[in-house]
Design a protein around this motif. Structure first.
Motif, PDB file in Angstrom:
ATOM      1  N   GLY A 330      -1.328  19.130   7.481  1.00  0.00           N
ATOM      2  CA  GLY A 330      -1.704  18.754   8.682  1.00  0.00           C
ATOM      3  C   GLY A 330      -2.364  17.593   9.155  1.00  0.00           C
ATOM      4  O   GLY A 330      -2.777  17.690  10.287  1.00  0.00           O
ATOM      5  N   LYS A 331      -2.889  16.882   8.181  1.00  0.00           N
ATOM      6  CA  LYS A 331      -3.705  15.782   8.264  1.00  0.00           C
ATOM      7  C   LYS A 331      -3.054  14.671   7.758  1.00  0.00           C
ATOM      8  O   LYS A 331      -2.233  14.624   6.774  1.00  0.00           O
ATOM      9  N   LYS A 332      -3.203  13.419   8.090  1.00  0.00           N
ATOM     10  CA  LYS A 332      -2.897  12.380   7.678  1.00  0.00           C
ATOM     11  C   LYS A 332      -3.849  11.713   6.409  1.00  0.00           C
ATOM     12  O   LYS A 332      -5.090  11.658   6.716  1.00  0.00           O
ATOM     13  N   VAL A 333      -3.064  11.428   5.456  1.00  0.00           N
ATOM     14  CA  VAL A 333      -3.648  11.222   4.149  1.00  0.00           C
ATOM     15  C   VAL A 333      -3.292   9.875   3.712  1.00  0.00           C
ATOM     16  O   VAL A 333      -1.879   9.719   3.554  1.00  0.00           O
ATOM     17  N   ASP A 334      -4.232   8.672   3.516  1.00  0.00           N
ATOM     18  CA  ASP A 334      -3.728   7.608   2.951  1.00  0.00           C
ATOM     19  C   ASP A 334      -3.649   7.726   1.454  1.00  0.00           C
ATOM     20  O   ASP A 334      -4.605   8.172   0.557  1.00  0.00           O
ATOM     21  N   ALA A 335      -2.335   7.768   0.806  1.00  0.00           N
ATOM     22  CA  ALA A 335      -2.216   7.895  -0.583  1.00  0.00           C
ATOM     23  C   ALA A 335      -1.780   6.719  -1.294  1.00  0.00           C
ATOM     24  O   ALA A 335      -1.125   5.843  -0.990  1.00  0.00           O
ATOM     25  N   VAL A 336      -1.783   6.855  -2.633  1.00  0.00           N
ATOM     26  CA  VAL A 336      -1.151   6.086  -3.470  1.00  0.00           C
ATOM     27  C   VAL A 336      -0.262   6.979  -4.484  1.00  0.00           C
ATOM     28  O   VAL A 336      -0.492   7.793  -4.969  1.00  0.00           O
ATOM     29  N   ALA A 337       1.152   6.144  -4.716  1.00  0.00           N
ATOM     30  CA  ALA A 337       2.035   7.135  -5.485  1.00  0.00           C
ATOM     31  C   ALA A 337       2.645   6.197  -6.489  1.00  0.00           C
ATOM     32  O   ALA A 337       2.847   5.003  -6.230  1.00  0.00           O
ATOM     33  N   ILE A 338       2.672   6.915  -7.922  1.00  0.00           N
ATOM     34  CA  ILE A 338       3.339   5.799  -8.895  1.00  0.00           C
ATOM     35  C   ILE A 338       4.547   6.810  -9.668  1.00  0.00           C
ATOM     36  O   ILE A 338       4.381   8.010  -9.759  1.00  0.00           O
ATOM     37  N   ALA A 339       5.771   5.950  -9.593  1.00  0.00           N
ATOM     38  CA  ALA A 339       6.904   6.514 -10.205  1.00  0.00           C
ATOM     39  C   ALA A 339       6.951   5.935 -11.665  1.00  0.00           C
ATOM     40  O   ALA A 339       6.412   4.892 -11.975  1.00  0.00           O
ATOM     41  N   THR A 340       7.584   6.785 -12.629  1.00  0.00           N
ATOM     42  CA  THR A 340       7.162   6.492 -14.043  1.00  0.00           C
ATOM     43  C   THR A 340       8.620   6.150 -14.721  1.00  0.00           C
ATOM     44  O   THR A 340       9.622   6.703 -14.163  1.00  0.00           O
TER      45      THR A 340
END
Length: 750
Positions: A330-340
């Motif tokens: 329910g919250k906006k979160v600034d994220a970083v995602a990494i695929a491997t």
């Protein structure tokens, strides 16, 4: 036992970070919209999202896309290069290794800086001052950084020392022993800094891959992040004593992503060397195979997460970290995602490094190699994997002939396959995915505001078997000559032909007359283009092979990458870049451990085992949309055409179909993606359905670009590669376009 997990910053550091963010936020006035309306970085913008605000190309009119104009490159040596576009000028690499400025609407040549062999293979950087009076193109060339005036094309001589910065300096090694360090990627610009990775090679004693930032105006080294920590630094105890003196790699050879508002750079760090045998680097080996967030202004570590402990499988973090805003609880979160490479997605809070989806440490098999201590557990993401992890008798390629299938059934009886099976000298290990499997560099993009990450992936196994490195022999015997011929027949003939006249690869006829041994050695050991490196070949065999191809190993080069210049016609404004020091390319690589350092008695190596890109059943290559708001794969579809087995069947994808490809994501919900067979698709971002597709006259192996001019959007593709032997050669069709840069758009109404 040290158990590396994610690391949170302390409350005091959080306060400092908050102040830093506020300060940087005041300095950096860019918004998501303004960052994504230009393509002046390799991945479009500093976040490497490949996302573009493209209001004039929509789902309803994209089918009208046509080829509007093309610019011939002159030859196919520049097939990795991704153009950047600033205002109405496009910068490309072309004939005789020339950096060329052309008009982005017409292809008219504005200036040519010719004769730059050894320039960064995949792209360059653009920087301009606030008053726009100083505009620069920054790039690496033969282990140096150089700068060119973006308006005039002439070298900037007050940059660095006499116009260049020597990248071999400051790496804890004798600079003259470093034959290769410059990155294949351009790095990234943040404010007035060029943040740069490296490509030091993957053999024993390669240089370390420390991340460095240089002032774009002066060339001054502003900061260094030690990816192999020095004494007293965090992570030093995850290596043997003095490992930083001899271990190499742990480098960023792909894309560095930057959050300009927060002033944070996200580093996808690769494997340490040697990749497949780590008895001389016991421990978890921070910061290898780690996503590291650093202060982009100072290089100070903020947080990190290691995705593979004590890597023995070459599972680099290759693709760009993607910066997205997701809905989480329910919250906006600034994220970083990494695929491997091995098919997992890890997602973290961008500021703290806290995982947004659970990660579990799970046990895996122990290595049986002498002196080796594989790490007992590895982190497994709770998000669905996007690759398979085992080759079995049941999932073998169904198109194999009966005899080939029987051969593989016997190999599987004695081999081991499965996630994190350690390499061995006693049996073959079949890793799925292998060194080129899963997501690789250029293979991720994002819709940053809606939390969707796009991944290009391929099901590509590697077959490994370790062999002891034998001491080099002093003299060549008849047996050595036979060994060289066997080496050519086993590793070279498939691409270069039985008579060295070429095929999928270029002709090698008398190639020794046209290149120096240092360049030849680097190419064979480290690979080039689609050619994998042959790390197992000893020095004497390399020299013999060079003689076999007409070369003289004793002929010295003071400028590696040297090639016979051909005349270049047009608005030539300069040639050759800045002349570096005559001994800038001298020296012999480090060959042994430093005196007094404990080390294992034997060393082991293997090749990359890339002979079987279609080892398992299809689909072999795909693109997928990963919804990181809920951690699900939204859609997936095969991409790429042509293979030895299923010519033209697009439901199967293509072996090696996404390696060295790329994407552009538009604000109007379109995913442009390239794939094997010269194919370009425009896919609906909602469901992956095809809205438009076309086939290039030549293969592409570069990141596409997009730009706006006079209110219209254009898609740029570098189509300068040869089609492989298992693809149809579209360059032979009537009306085929010459190798070069092709620009697509929606034509004006008449």
């Amino acid at each position: 036992m040290f158990k590396p997990r994610f690391f949170f910053i302390s409350p005091s550091k959080l306060i400092c970070l908050a102040i830093l963010i506020l300060t940087i936020g005041c300095q950096q006035k860019e918004t998501n919209a303004t960052r994504h309306t230009t393509w002046s970085h390799y991945g479009g913008s500093p976040d490497q999202s490949k996302f573009f605000e493209s209001p004039s190309i929509t789902k309803s009119n994209v089918a009208q896309m046509e080829l509007l104009w093309s610019y011939p490159s002159g030859d196919d040596r520049f097939y990795f290069f991704s153009p950047i576009i600033v205002d109405s000028t496009m910068y490309v690499l072309g004939k005789n290794s020339s950096l060329i400025a052309i008009h982005a609407k017409t292809g008219e040549e504005l200036w040519i800086h010719t004769d730059l062999p050894g320039i960064t293979r995949r792209g360059i950087n653009y920087w301009e001052s606030e008053d726009k009076k100083d505009k620069r193109l920054l790039f690496t060339l033969n282990n140096s950084i150089q700068a060119i005036n973006a308006d005039t094309g002439k070298s900037i001589l007050d940059f660095g020392t006499e116009g260049y910065v020597d990248l071999r300096e400051g790496l804890d090694r004798d600079p003259t022993s470093i034959t290769r360090i410059q990155p294949m990627m351009p790095g990234v610009i943040y404010d007035d800094l060029l943040i740069l990775g490296s490509a030091p090679g993957e053999g024993y004693f390669s240089p370390p891959g420390h991340i460095r930032a240089y002032n774009v105006v002066t060339g001054k080294l502003e900061w260094t992040f030690h990816t192999i920590p020095h004494p007293g630094e965090y992570g030093y105890d995850t290596w043997p004593k003095d490992a930083y003196k001899y271990v190499g790699g742990a480098n960023v050879w792909s894309e560095i992503s930057v959050d300009p508002e927060r002033g944070i750079a996200y580093l996808p760090i690769g494997s340490p060397t040697y990749d497949y045998y780590g008895a001389d680097r016991l421990g978890s080996n921070l910061f290898a195979n780690s996503l590291v967030a650093v202060d982009a202004r100072t290089g100070e570590r903020i947080w990190h997460y290691q995705t593979v402990h004590h890597d023995l499988w070459d599972y680099d973090l290759s693709p760009a970290p993607q910066l997205l805003t997701v809905d989480k609880d329910g919250k906006k979160v600034d994220a970083v995602a990494i695929a491997t490479k091995h098919g997992f997605v890890f997602v973290f809070d961008r500021e703290t490094g806290e995982p947004l989806f659970p990660i579990e440490e799970k046990p895996f098999p122990k290595s049986e190699m002498p002196g080796e201590e594989s790490w007992p557990t590895q982190p497994i993401s709770s998000l669905p994997s996007f690759t398979r992890h085992e080759v079995t008798k049941e999932n073998l390629n169904p198109y194999f002939s009966d005899s080939l299938r029987q051969d593989w059934l016997q190999r599987l009886d004695s081999a081991k396959s499965g996630l994190y099976v350690p390499p061995s000298d006693k049996y073959e290990t079949i890793m799925m995915p292998g060194a080129l499997g899963g997501a690789n560099y250029g293979n991720t993009a994002a819709d940053p505001l809606n939390g969707i990450m796009y991944i290009q992936t391929q099901e590509y196994a590697s077959t490994y078997r370790l062999n002891k490195v034998e001491p080099p022999k002093n003299e060549l015997t008849d047996n050595d000559v036979d060994r060289v011929k066997n080496l050519y027949n086993s590793s070279c003939i498939a691409c270069h032909g039985p008579n060295m006249e070429g095929g999928a690869g270029p002709s090698l006829k008398n190639i020794g007359h046209h290149m120096f041994y240092s360049e030849f050695r680097n190419t064979v050991i480290n690979g080039k283009g689609v050619m994998p490196g042959l790390v197992h070949v000893d020095e004497e065999s390399l020299k013999a092979l060079f003689k076999f191809l007409g070369g003289d190993p004793e002929r010295r080069s003071f400028r590696f990458g040297n090639q016979q210049a051909e005349p270049v016609y047009g608005p030539v404004v300069a040639s050759g870049g800045v002349t570096t020091s005559p001994d800038a390319q001298r020296g012999a690589p480090m060959q042994d451990y430093p005196e007094g350092v404990d080390h294992p008695e034997d060393r082991y190596t293997t090749d990359y085992g890339l002979d079987w890109p279609g080892l398992i059943d299809p689909p072999w290559s795909s693109i997928l949309a990963y919804d990181l708001n809920n951690g699900t794969i939204k859609w997936r579809r095969p991409i790429g055409v042509d293979s030895l087995y299923v010519q033209g069947d697009e439901s199967k994808g293509a072996p090696n179909g996404t390696q060295r490809k790329g994407m552009v994501i538009t604000s109007t919900g379109i995913v442009f993606t390239t794939a094997k067979g010269g194919r370009i698709y425009a896919l609906d971002a909602d469901d992956g359905s095809v809205l438009w597709e076309t086939t290039l006259s030549n293969e592409t192996n570069a990141q596409p670009s997009m730009f706006t001019l006079d209110g219209k959007q254009y898609l740029v593709i570098n189509a300068t590669s040869n089609f492989r032997s298992d693809s149809y050669d579209h360059s032979k069709k009537p009306g085929a376009i010459a190798k070069g840069y092709v620009v697509y758009g929606i034509p004006d109404k008449k």
